[in-house]
Design an enzyme around this catalytic site. Structure first.
Site, mmCIF file in Angstrom:
data_model
loop_
_atom_site.group_PDB
_atom_site.id
_atom_site.type_symbol
_atom_site.label_atom_id
_atom_site.label_comp_id
_atom_site.label_asym_id
_atom_site.label_seq_id
_atom_site.Cartn_x
_atom_site.Cartn_y
_atom_site.Cartn_z
ATOM 1 N N SER A 1 0.850 -1.194 0.000
ATOM 2 C CA SER A 1 0.000 0.000 0.000
ATOM 3 C C SER A 1 0.881 1.238 0.000
ATOM 4 O O SER A 1 2.023 1.199 0.494
ATOM 5 C CB SER A 1 -0.889 0.008 1.253
ATOM 6 N N TYR B 1 -2.156 0.617 10.708
ATOM 7 C CA TYR B 1 -2.224 -0.077 9.425
ATOM 8 C C TYR B 1 -0.988 0.228 8.587
ATOM 9 O O TYR B 1 -0.370 -0.684 8.019
ATOM 10 C CB TYR B 1 -3.486 0.368 8.678
#
Length: 251
Positions: free
Chosen positions: A144, A157
């Protein structure tokens, strides 16, 4: 085996209900892939995903897999590789978590870390060893852009993805020259069930766009893929913003 353009005949998806993974599988089936294994926790959703891909023309199997149970990974994935060579492994499992809740409840934060990082390290190493043993294959890891720099709004995260990203890069270096190709995919905000209800970030993308980028990356034998490509420039700039200024950015 993969053809001259790097597209697989056989695919193993770790995280068999992932929208990005299923979009990628559909795209690869439309090109060349004929055998697909979906690994995930047994559920109606996993079976529905398998039926969907069978409708696209592939021979689809499911196998029980739990990212949070690394001791079972060698056995679970060993069953797949025992059935024949796998040209591509797509490591697509992960959870977003809830930043506010995870800060208040450390056990919830640990679950994010164990799923996105610890589970991925285990599954990645097991898959890499199997690919190396057969002498060919690609390991595609869904990272990501959040891995590039921790942000106040999602640093739990983001930190888990940063660990995964660094691990995958190092694994790619370790496997260089063995016939195994590791490709790290860094999407931005993806419109999916996982992000439903969240404010949409600039340069938002879709599972289908990520799938297209994965195919192109495989053809080019890329090591890193940004989706969309413009995020590479954006994140390069953000990495160098002074920390005091970065804290005040609305991100």
């Amino acid at each position: 085996m993969k053809d001259a353009f790097g597209l697989p005949q056989s695919l193993l998806v770790l995280g068999g209900t992932s929208e990005i993974a299923l979009a990628t599988a559909r795209r690869l089936i439309a090109r060349r892939t004929r055998v697909v294994w979906l690994a995930g926790r047994p559920s109606p959703a996993l079976e529905q995903a398998a039926e969907q891909l069978r409708g696209c023309g592939a021979d689809v199997h499911t196998v029980g897999f739990d990212a949070l149970d690394p001791h079972s990974h060698e056995t679970a994935l060993g069953k797949v590789f025992a059935e024949g060579d796998i040209d591509m492994v797509l490591l697509a499992f992960g959870i977003l978590g809830d930043q506010a809740t995870d800060e208040r409840e450390p056990a919830a934060a640990v679950r994010v870390a164990q799923t996105n990082y610890t589970g991925a390290v285990s599954a990645g190493l097991v898959s890499a060893r199997a690919l190396q043993a057969q002498g060919h294959g690609s390991l595609v890891v869904l990272s990501s852009v959040a891995a590039e720099r921790a942000r106040r709004s999602n640093f739990i995260y983001g930190s888990s993805k940063a660990g995964l990203d660094a691990f995958a890069q190092g694994l790619g270096d370790a496997l260089h020259g063995t016939g195994v190709h590791v490709m790290v995919v860094r999407p931005g905000f993806v419109r999916s069930k996982m992000t439903a209800g969240l404010p949409e970030a600039p340069l938002a993308t879709t599972p289908e766009a990520v799938a297209t980028a994965v195919e192109l990356g495989l053809r080019r034998r890329s090591e890193t893929v940004w989706v969309p490509g413009a995020l590479r420039v954006v994140m390069s700039a953000l990495r160098h913003v002074p920390r005091g200024v970065f804290r005040r950015l609305p991100i």
